[in-house]
Design a protein around this motif. Structure first.
Motif, PDB file in Angstrom:
ATOM      1  N   GLU A  83       0.830  -1.198   0.000  1.00  0.00           N
ATOM      2  CA  GLU A  83       0.000   0.000   0.000  1.00  0.00           C
ATOM      3  C   GLU A  83       0.866   1.249   0.000  1.00  0.00           C
ATOM      4  O   GLU A  83       1.812   1.354   0.772  1.00  0.00           O
ATOM      5  CB  GLU A  83      -0.889   0.033   1.242  1.00  0.00           C
ATOM      6  CG  GLU A  83      -1.873  -1.107   1.317  1.00  0.00           C
ATOM      7  CD  GLU A  83      -2.503  -1.210   2.688  1.00  0.00           C
ATOM      8  OE1 GLU A  83      -3.663  -0.772   2.823  1.00  0.00           O
ATOM      9  OE2 GLU A  83      -1.832  -1.707   3.595  1.00  0.00           O
ATOM     10  N   GLU A  86      -0.850   7.163   0.691  1.00  0.00           N
ATOM     11  CA  GLU A  86      -2.124   7.857   0.480  1.00  0.00           C
ATOM     12  C   GLU A  86      -3.325   6.910   0.412  1.00  0.00           C
ATOM     13  O   GLU A  86      -4.470   7.352   0.518  1.00  0.00           O
ATOM     14  CB  GLU A  86      -2.072   8.740  -0.771  1.00  0.00           C
ATOM     15  CG  GLU A  86      -1.726   8.000  -2.032  1.00  0.00           C
ATOM     16  CD  GLU A  86      -0.232   7.906  -2.343  1.00  0.00           C
ATOM     17  OE1 GLU A  86       0.091   7.515  -3.473  1.00  0.00           O
ATOM     18  OE2 GLU A  86       0.598   8.191  -1.473  1.00  0.00           O
ATOM     19  N   SER A  87      -3.097   5.618   0.276  1.00  0.00           N
ATOM     20  CA  SER A  87      -4.219   4.678   0.214  1.00  0.00           C
ATOM     21  C   SER A  87      -4.464   3.959   1.535  1.00  0.00           C
ATOM     22  O   SER A  87      -5.323   3.087   1.625  1.00  0.00           O
ATOM     23  CB  SER A  87      -3.980   3.659  -0.906  1.00  0.00           C
ATOM     24  OG  SER A  87      -2.865   2.854  -0.602  1.00  0.00           O
ATOM     25  N   ASP A  89      -5.885   3.604   5.207  1.00  0.00           N
ATOM     26  CA  ASP A  89      -6.920   4.098   6.112  1.00  0.00           C
ATOM     27  C   ASP A  89      -6.366   3.952   7.536  1.00  0.00           C
ATOM     28  O   ASP A  89      -6.363   2.864   8.112  1.00  0.00           O
ATOM     29  CB  ASP A  89      -8.197   3.274   5.928  1.00  0.00           C
ATOM     30  CG  ASP A  89      -9.345   3.736   6.799  1.00  0.00           C
ATOM     31  OD1 ASP A  89      -9.107   4.456   7.800  1.00  0.00           O
ATOM     32  OD2 ASP A  89     -10.493   3.377   6.472  1.00  0.00           O
ATOM     33  N   GLU A  91      -7.351   5.041  10.517  1.00  0.00           N
ATOM     34  CA  GLU A  91      -8.281   4.635  11.574  1.00  0.00           C
ATOM     35  C   GLU A  91      -8.512   3.126  11.537  1.00  0.00           C
ATOM     36  O   GLU A  91      -8.571   2.472  12.575  1.00  0.00           O
ATOM     37  CB  GLU A  91      -9.627   5.379  11.447  1.00  0.00           C
ATOM     38  CG  GLU A  91      -9.549   6.841  11.824  1.00  0.00           C
ATOM     39  CD  GLU A  91      -8.987   7.726  10.708  1.00  0.00           C
ATOM     40  OE1 GLU A  91      -9.084   7.357   9.517  1.00  0.00           O
ATOM     41  OE2 GLU A  91      -8.430   8.781  11.037  1.00  0.00           O
ATOM     42  N   ARG A  92      -8.635   2.586  10.346  1.00  0.00           N
ATOM     43  CA  ARG A  92      -8.824   1.135  10.206  1.00  0.00           C
ATOM     44  C   ARG A  92      -7.575   0.385  10.681  1.00  0.00           C
ATOM     45  O   ARG A  92      -7.689  -0.651  11.337  1.00  0.00           O
ATOM     46  CB  ARG A  92      -9.120   0.817   8.739  1.00  0.00           C
ATOM     47  CG  ARG A  92      -9.442  -0.619   8.492  1.00  0.00           C
ATOM     48  CD  ARG A  92      -9.923  -0.823   7.052  1.00  0.00           C
ATOM     49  NE  ARG A  92      -9.959  -2.228   6.765  1.00  0.00           N
ATOM     50  CZ  ARG A  92      -9.402  -2.803   5.718  1.00  0.00           C
ATOM     51  NH1 ARG A  92      -8.793  -2.078   4.809  1.00  0.00           N
ATOM     52  NH2 ARG A  92      -9.472  -4.085   5.547  1.00  0.00           N
ATOM     53  N   ARG A 128       1.385  -0.219   8.396  1.00  0.00           N
ATOM     54  CA  ARG A 128       0.496   0.773   7.776  1.00  0.00           C
ATOM     55  C   ARG A 128       0.543   2.112   8.517  1.00  0.00           C
ATOM     56  O   ARG A 128       0.637   3.171   7.907  1.00  0.00           O
ATOM     57  CB  ARG A 128      -0.934   0.257   7.748  1.00  0.00           C
ATOM     58  CG  ARG A 128      -1.181  -0.826   6.744  1.00  0.00           C
ATOM     59  CD  ARG A 128      -2.646  -1.263   6.766  1.00  0.00           C
ATOM     60  NE  ARG A 128      -2.883  -2.261   5.756  1.00  0.00           N
ATOM     61  CZ  ARG A 128      -3.214  -3.527   6.029  1.00  0.00           C
ATOM     62  NH1 ARG A 128      -3.357  -3.930   7.274  1.00  0.00           N
ATOM     63  NH2 ARG A 128      -3.413  -4.372   5.046  1.00  0.00           N
ATOM     64  N   SER A 132       2.038   5.581   6.937  1.00  0.00           N
ATOM     65  CA  SER A 132       1.124   6.723   6.833  1.00  0.00           C
ATOM     66  C   SER A 132       1.661   7.915   7.617  1.00  0.00           C
ATOM     67  O   SER A 132       1.628   9.045   7.127  1.00  0.00           O
ATOM     68  CB  SER A 132      -0.249   6.329   7.355  1.00  0.00           C
ATOM     69  OG  SER A 132      -1.104   7.431   7.304  1.00  0.00           O
TER      70      SER A 132
END
Length: 137
Positions: A83, A86-87, A89, A91-92, A128, A132
């Motif tokens: 990933e 920018e892709s 999530d 919070e997820r 992730r 991010s």
């Protein structure tokens, strides 16, 4: 300065294909820095960010296992999944990290397979989140 082609590919798609100056990956035996004209090799990857330098810019990409193949003029990362920042999530990813931490702390009667799945889920979530947050600095 010379560059080489970096391709990050998953079973679903090509996630990244660009000329880069250098690359850092985390293999099974530790971090590996790759520069142009690196010797050919193939090694398994850990669940960890891949860091590419393009000009003066640093790009982090979340890669969840797989292999890296270094050829004379390009590097191919075959990831189980990958990933771009920018892709992701966030919070997820945070929710996934919390679920995995709960499963690991309630280990009492879990079998080893469930424990390993929770460890991998935790590693993916942390990767992730780290990728991010690195782009928002």
């Amino acid at each position: 300065m010379s560059t080489f082609l970096l391709e990050i590919v998953t079973p679903e798609r090509v996630v990244f294909s660009h000329e880069v100056d250098s690359l850092t990956v985390r293999g099974i035996e530790g971090e590996l820095g790759i520069l142009p004209s690196h010797i050919p090799l193939v090694t398994p990857l850990q669940v960890a960010p891949i860091v590419a330098k393009v000009g003066g810019k640093i790009i982090s990409i979340a890669v969840h296992g797989g292999f890296v193949e270094v050829q004379s003029d390009k590097v191919i990362v075959l990831g189980e999944s990958a990933e771009l920042p920018e892709s992701i999530d966030v919070e997820r990813a945070i929710a996934a990290r919390e679920r995995a931490e709960r499963r690991l702390s309630a280990r009492g009667n879990q079998d080893r397979i469930d424990h390993r799945r929770a460890e991998l889920a935790l590693q993916r979530a942390i990767t992730r989140i780290n990728v991010s947050s690195n782009t928002k600095k």
